[in-house]
Design a protein around this motif. Sequence first.
Motif, PDB file in Angstrom:
ATOM      1  N   GLY A   1      -3.741  62.664  10.747  1.00  0.00           N
ATOM      2  CA  GLY A   1      -3.662  63.253  12.077  1.00  0.00           C
ATOM      3  C   GLY A   1      -3.970  62.214  13.141  1.00  0.00           C
TER       4      GLY A   1
ATOM      5  N   PHE B   1       2.477  67.321   9.982  1.00  0.00           N
ATOM      6  CA  PHE B   1       1.259  67.463   9.156  1.00  0.00           C
ATOM      7  C   PHE B   1       0.543  68.762   9.551  1.00  0.00           C
ATOM      8  CE2 PHE B   1      -3.181  65.642   8.121  1.00  0.00           C
ATOM      9  CZ  PHE B   1      -3.122  66.057   6.813  1.00  0.00           C
TER      10      PHE B   1
ATOM     11  N   TYR C   1      -2.002  68.356  14.761  1.00  0.00           N
ATOM     12  CA  TYR C   1      -2.923  67.936  15.842  1.00  0.00           C
ATOM     13  C   TYR C   1      -2.146  67.403  17.048  1.00  0.00           C
ATOM     14  CZ  TYR C   1      -7.097  66.227  18.156  1.00  0.00           C
ATOM     15  OH  TYR C   1      -8.111  66.033  19.078  1.00  0.00           O
ATOM     16  N   SER C   2      -1.200  66.498  16.805  1.00  0.00           N
ATOM     17  CA  SER C   2      -0.436  65.953  17.938  1.00  0.00           C
ATOM     18  C   SER C   2       0.464  67.025  18.552  1.00  0.00           C
ATOM     19  CB  SER C   2       0.376  64.736  17.506  1.00  0.00           C
ATOM     20  OG  SER C   2       1.140  65.021  16.349  1.00  0.00           O
TER      21      SER C   2
ATOM     22  N   PHE D   1       7.561  62.563  20.157  1.00  0.00           N
ATOM     23  CA  PHE D   1       6.498  61.884  19.412  1.00  0.00           C
ATOM     24  C   PHE D   1       6.949  61.737  17.968  1.00  0.00           C
ATOM     25  CE2 PHE D   1       2.338  61.882  17.104  1.00  0.00           C
ATOM     26  CZ  PHE D   1       1.855  60.698  17.643  1.00  0.00           C
TER      27      PHE D   1
ATOM     28  N   ALA E   1       6.281  59.833  11.430  1.00  0.00           N
ATOM     29  CA  ALA E   1       6.754  60.088  10.063  1.00  0.00           C
ATOM     30  C   ALA E   1       6.937  58.741   9.352  1.00  0.00           C
ATOM     31  CB  ALA E   1       8.038  60.902  10.101  1.00  0.00           C
TER      32      ALA E   1
END
Length: 199
Positions: free
Chosen positions: A50, A77, A80-81, A105, A108
């Motif tokens: 994260g 994931f 969080y972002s 964003f 990966a």
Amino acid sequence: MAGEPEKNILKTPALLEYIFQTNSYRREHEQLKELREATVKNYNQSSVMGVPVDEGQLLSMLLKVMNAKRTIEVGVFTGYSLLTTALALPADGHEKEIGTFDFAFVDAMKVDFKKYHEQLLKLVKIGGVIAYDNTLWSGTVAQTLEELHQNLNDHPSRDMLIKARNDTQDFNTFIANDPRIESSLVSIGDGVTLCRRVY
Ligand SMILES: C[S@@+](CC[C@H](N)C(=O)[O-])C[C@H]1O[C@@H](n2cnc3c(N)ncnc32)[C@H](O)[C@@H]1O
């Protein structure tokens, strides 16, 4: 030496902890704190995937300054972002819509970054920003192959880590020479490269 290493102030782990304790954690949104703690609890070591709290706050600030409304993310994931982005958008903002995006964003596989770049340059509007995560790859981009082999020694993922470091170096060189964007490699978290599309 052309660079100015003395201006790179993050010299100790204690300094990072100082940033987290005096600023980042105090300003972290309650839902982001809950998500971060749940990720650590459920994923242990892998929770490091994260984005860190200070990087999340930089991205949040950037989105607000840009007045970004339409964003896209590759590599979610536990989110969080993605939640950071969602919390920074205005009420009429959207995630994951097809069309012209203000911000993307990418977090990966490094081997795919160039491919994403070509695709995102079609999706992100002129003046929009694409951010690529982990572009310092734990500092290994500045290490020789010999140093890497020594440091990773018997690491079970050694070959994968070296391949990702090579892919990251290749991507960083490519980005630094791409005239379609302006770019800045920011030494926060594991390195995040901000690219502003100019044409
Ligand atoms: C480093 S983690 C992302 C962390 C996330 N940004 C955060 O802040 O929690 C990378 C994620 O990308 C996903 N991933 C890898 N390759 C992908 C691909 N081609 N398309 C979409 N997701 C991918 C992985 O499954 C993993 O969940």
